[in-house]
Design a protein around this motif. Structure first.
Motif, PDB file in Angstrom:
ATOM      1  N   LEU A 114       0.824  -1.207   0.000  1.00 35.42           N
ATOM      2  CA  LEU A 114       0.000   0.000   0.000  1.00 35.42           C
ATOM      3  C   LEU A 114       0.860   1.260   0.000  1.00 35.42           C
ATOM      4  CD1 LEU A 114      -3.090   0.374   0.173  1.00 35.42           C
ATOM      5  CD2 LEU A 114      -2.860   0.602   2.622  1.00 35.42           C
ATOM      6  N   SER A 115       1.991   1.225   0.686  1.00 36.25           N
ATOM      7  CA  SER A 115       2.844   2.416   0.763  1.00 36.25           C
ATOM      8  C   SER A 115       4.139   2.255  -0.004  1.00 36.25           C
ATOM      9  CB  SER A 115       3.189   2.738   2.220  1.00 36.25           C
ATOM     10  OG  SER A 115       2.065   2.687   3.031  1.00 36.25           O
ATOM     11  N   ILE A 147      -1.953  -3.152 -10.294  1.00 35.37           N
ATOM     12  CA  ILE A 147      -1.156  -3.567  -9.132  1.00 35.37           C
ATOM     13  C   ILE A 147      -1.256  -2.532  -8.011  1.00 35.37           C
ATOM     14  CG2 ILE A 147       1.197  -4.052  -8.331  1.00 35.37           C
ATOM     15  CD1 ILE A 147       1.753  -5.278 -11.030  1.00 35.37           C
ATOM     16  N   VAL A 150      -4.937  -3.050  -6.240  1.00 38.98           N
ATOM     17  CA  VAL A 150      -5.201  -4.237  -5.410  1.00 38.98           C
ATOM     18  C   VAL A 150      -5.071  -3.965  -3.903  1.00 38.98           C
ATOM     19  CG1 VAL A 150      -4.401  -6.567  -4.854  1.00 38.98           C
ATOM     20  CG2 VAL A 150      -4.709  -5.905  -7.227  1.00 38.98           C
ATOM     21  N   ALA A 204      -9.147   7.161  -6.907  1.00 34.16           N
ATOM     22  CA  ALA A 204      -8.496   8.420  -6.547  1.00 34.16           C
ATOM     23  C   ALA A 204      -6.991   8.227  -6.443  1.00 34.16           C
ATOM     24  CB  ALA A 204      -9.056   8.940  -5.224  1.00 34.16           C
ATOM     25  N   ARG A 205      -6.611   7.084  -5.907  1.00 36.31           N
ATOM     26  CA  ARG A 205      -5.187   6.824  -5.703  1.00 36.31           C
ATOM     27  C   ARG A 205      -4.451   6.729  -7.038  1.00 36.31           C
ATOM     28  NH1 ARG A 205      -1.548   3.332  -2.766  1.00 36.31           N
ATOM     29  NH2 ARG A 205       0.429   4.268  -3.361  1.00 36.31           N
ATOM     30  N   GLY A 208      -3.901   9.887 -10.173  1.00 34.06           N
ATOM     31  CA  GLY A 208      -2.851  10.889 -10.209  1.00 34.06           C
ATOM     32  C   GLY A 208      -1.455  10.293 -10.248  1.00 34.06           C
ATOM     33  N   THR A 210       1.909   9.026 -11.397  1.00 30.39           N
ATOM     34  CA  THR A 210       2.737   9.303 -12.563  1.00 30.39           C
ATOM     35  C   THR A 210       3.863   8.298 -12.683  1.00 30.39           C
ATOM     36  OG1 THR A 210       2.384  11.584 -11.924  1.00 30.39           O
ATOM     37  CG2 THR A 210       3.822  11.190 -13.787  1.00 30.39           C
ATOM     38  N   ILE A 260      -6.862  16.971 -12.411  1.00 31.39           N
ATOM     39  CA  ILE A 260      -6.590  15.758 -11.625  1.00 31.39           C
ATOM     40  C   ILE A 260      -6.958  15.975 -10.164  1.00 31.39           C
ATOM     41  CG2 ILE A 260      -4.747  14.353 -10.647  1.00 31.39           C
ATOM     42  CD1 ILE A 260      -3.506  14.054 -13.161  1.00 31.39           C
ATOM     43  N   THR A 261      -6.523  17.130  -9.615  1.00 32.09           N
ATOM     44  CA  THR A 261      -6.799  17.397  -8.204  1.00 32.09           C
ATOM     45  C   THR A 261      -8.303  17.425  -7.946  1.00 32.09           C
ATOM     46  OG1 THR A 261      -4.806  18.704  -8.173  1.00 32.09           O
ATOM     47  CG2 THR A 261      -6.268  18.921  -6.293  1.00 32.09           C
ATOM     48  N   VAL A 264      -9.615  13.889  -8.013  1.00 35.78           N
ATOM     49  CA  VAL A 264      -9.221  13.135  -6.820  1.00 35.78           C
ATOM     50  C   VAL A 264     -10.026  13.587  -5.600  1.00 35.78           C
ATOM     51  CG1 VAL A 264      -7.334  12.747  -5.198  1.00 35.78           C
ATOM     52  CG2 VAL A 264      -6.912  12.595  -7.641  1.00 35.78           C
ATOM     53  N   LEU A 265     -10.154  14.915  -5.445  1.00 36.96           N
ATOM     54  CA  LEU A 265     -10.903  15.427  -4.293  1.00 36.96           C
ATOM     55  C   LEU A 265     -12.360  15.006  -4.375  1.00 36.96           C
ATOM     56  CD1 LEU A 265      -9.445  18.988  -3.642  1.00 36.96           C
ATOM     57  CD2 LEU A 265      -9.113  16.893  -2.341  1.00 36.96           C
ATOM     58  N   SER A 268     -12.613  11.370  -3.388  1.00 39.68           N
ATOM     59  CA  SER A 268     -12.408  11.126  -1.953  1.00 39.68           C
ATOM     60  C   SER A 268     -13.606  11.617  -1.151  1.00 39.68           C
ATOM     61  CB  SER A 268     -11.151  11.822  -1.433  1.00 39.68           C
ATOM     62  OG  SER A 268     -10.156  11.854  -2.383  1.00 39.68           O
TER      63      SER A 268
END
Lengths: 281, 332
Positions: A114-115, A147, A150, A204-205, A208, A210, A260-261, A264-265, A268
């Motif tokens: 995840l991170s 990937i 998931v 959302a993840r 953005g 790149t 994009i922002t 995403v906002l 979320s």
């Protein structure tokens, strides 16, 4: 003596609490500054042509149509592949393998993924796919994004299914309902709001991201629906245009960043509202 | 899916028993298949991780075999002569991340203390939500802001100020030396700090909220000030979680690509000055991978990726273990 000690303690406390207010103003101020600049610079270039024209060569007018379309295609593809895998994995962890060592390990690894640095995922997909087929393509980008999707979906699915009341499961079992049907017909339905939240957060993840696209989807100056070719996408266009010396490209980068922002906002916030409704019931 | 009708009159008890048996068999098969499919999906998480590790090892092998241990301790990065050493990139990665944490951790703790101890109730939710939303902003946004807004400001205002300020002070005048380029380690660390503040704040706040109100009330009851409650009750109670949150932020900072690539300067050099251009592992990969055609060059870049993966894996694993301990304690 006692009184001076007390005043000193209170003074020190007051100063430190004052510093924490300063930290809040400082931190949130910077973030507000970034969003403010983004809106200011992005809005300046927001015209209808952004949505109707292709990315231009330097010096001429154009929009971001191919990049927006490419981003939509790849995000949809990535989520369409990644979300079902994540959900099934989450189902196993919450229903069949609850509390087992295997589930513990999967959860642990999942949290690390995840991170994990997204650029590593890009390298991985380059190695297993791009290097094998010898060309960059939208497919590679979709694999990379899948990937990334998931772990987000695994996490929320497991969490949400664990919240399904045990009495429901007992009632179903008492009626002789098979486990798989209980999961599909009852548990998933009870947890639906939470599951949708997870998918939205995943969208959302990745929308953005790149770094994983740098060596997979690359980018494309032109219109392309063929996911077997390099495909234009917003993050890569922003990256390339922002680093270019041309003013009109830089302007497009700002506008793309704003788009994009906002996306995403919006995602979320929708996810948040949905999950708030889900828990209130 | 089998549908069982219990009240069909033309079916005798025996026939009923066989249909039932068939239905149960069908269910059992469906159950087994579904269980297997979900198990395979769960397994795929492990497969992804192993796949990433193996493919990186495989790709990095030529470079690691050629340069051996020297790959980790040499700073030469020369694509023309095919000589590669990762030290400058490793150094840059660690320095920017550590510097970013030095800036971000106090600010995040401050915000978390404000949110849990000082903030009026009606403001807590909005600020908390704002912090969580900001944690989701893509990093390229921070990068582009850093490039166009922050760099010019740093170059014209902050760096000249720092250089003049620390010029007469030994040690510090080496750290803050040189012409104000704007781009460089300092700028990258600053952007990284702004980026990880929401992450660390969100975790820290959640962790602070696990402190039982009774403990704090008891401390206030015997006359402790706010600071004393935070320092003597809240922080000791949540220490494990705090370290976990900081490590999580560090994991993010180490692997961050886009926010750094724009502002670091991409110079393969280890400079004593924090204001000088440098590079990080992720920035090197992002900048050079698509230009690399030589197999040894590509392999060296993948070896850099392997090092980054290893470092972040360790940091994130420690973070998870610490945070898991807090979650377990909470569940009990």
């Amino acid at each position: 003596m006692n009184r001076t000690l007390r005043t000193r303690r209170q003074l020190v406390s007051l100063v430190m609490m004052g510093l924490s207010v300063v930290a809040t103003l400082f931190g949130l101020g910077f973030l507000a500054l970034i969003l403010g600049t983004l809106i200011f610079k992005g809005l300046a270039g927001l015209k209808l042509s952004i949505f109707t024209q292709m990315t231009p060569p330097p010096g001429s007018k154009g929009g971001l149509l191919n990049a927006i379309a490419g981003s939509l295609v790849m995000t949809t593809g990535g989520v369409a592949i990644g979300a079902p895998i994540g959900m099934l994995a989450g189902i196993y962890m919450a229903e069949y393998g609850r509390g087992t060592r295997f589930t513990m390990i999967v959860r642990f690894i999942n949290d690390i993924l995840l991170s994990a640095p997204s650029i590593i995922i890009g390298l991985f997909v380059y190695e297993i796919y791009v290097a094998e087929v010898h060309h960059f393509s939208g497919v590679a980008g979709i694999i990379a994004l899948a990937i990334m999707v998931v772990p987000v979906v695994v996490r929320t699915t497991e969490d949400m299914l664990l919240l399904v009341p045990g009495t429901l499961k007992e009632a179903a079992a008492a009626m002789g309902l098979p486990r798989s049907i209980f999961i599909r017909r009852i548990a998933l339905r009870v947890a639906r709001a939470g599951l949708i939240t997870g998918v939205l957060l995943a969208v959302a993840r990745v929308s953005g991201e790149t770094a994983p696209l740098l060596f997979t989807a690359l980018s494309n100056q032109f219109w392309s629906w063929n996911i077997n070719e390099p495909i234009a996408n917003l993050p890569m266009v922003i990256f390339n245009f922002a680093l270019s010396p041309y003013k009109d490209w830089q302007q497009l980068a700002w506008t793309g960043a704003l788009l994009i922002t906002c996306a995403v906002l919006a995602l979320s916030i929708t996810a948040r509202v949905l999950s708030a409704q889900g828990t209130r019931k | 899916m089998a549908v069982i009708t219990m009240n069909s009159s033309d079916v005798g008890p025996k026939a009923l028993a066989t249909t039932r048996a068939a239905a149960v068999r069908g269910f059992r098969r469906g159950d087994r298949i579904f269980r297997l499919v979900t198990f395979a999906a769960a397994l795929s998480v492990l497969v992804i991780l192993c796949g990433v590790m193996l493919s990186l090892l495989f790709g990095a092998w030529p470079a690691l075999r050629t340069f051996g241990f020297g790959f980790f301790i040499h700073a030469t990065w020369n694509p023309v002569k095919d000589v590669f050493g990762a030290l400058a990139a490793i150094y840059g990665t660690l320095v920017t991340s550590v510097l970013a944490m030095l800036l971000a951790v106090p600010v995040s703790f401050g915000i978390a203390v404000f949110l849990t101890e000082l903030c009026p109730w009606w403001l807590r939710r909005p600020i908390g939500i704002a912090v969580e939303l900001l944690a989701g902003i893509p990093s390229i946004i921070y990068g582009i802001w850093g490039l166009f807004v922050f760099l010019p400001f740093v170059q014209s205002v902050i760096q000249p100020f720092l250089i003049n300020l620390f010029a007469p002070i030994p040690v510090l005048n080496i750290l803050f030396a040189g012409p104000p380029y704007g781009i460089g380690t300092f700028s990258a660390a600053f952007i990284l700090a702004i980026m990880v503040v929401p992450f660390i704040t969100a975790v820290t706040r959640d962790v602070f909220e696990t402190v039982p109100a009774v403990l704090k009330e008891a401390a206030y009851g015997i006359g402790a000030t706010r600071l004393e409650v935070v320092r003597r009750v809240v922080i000791p109670y949540t220490r494990t979680g705090l370290v976990g949150g900081v490590m999580l932020g560090l994991g993010r900072a180490l692997g961050e690509t886009m926010a750094v690539t724009f502002v670091i300067g991409n110079a393969h050099a280890i400079s004593s000055s924090l204001l000088a251009p440098g590079t990080t592992i992720s920035a090197v990969i992002a900048n050079e991978f698509n230009e690399a055609t030589d197999p040894m060059y590509i392999s060296s870049l993948i070896a850099l990726g392997l090092i980054l993966f290893f470092i972040t894996f360790v940091v994130l694993a420690i973070s998870r273990l610490l945070l898991m301990r807090i979650e377990d304690a909470e569940a009990k």
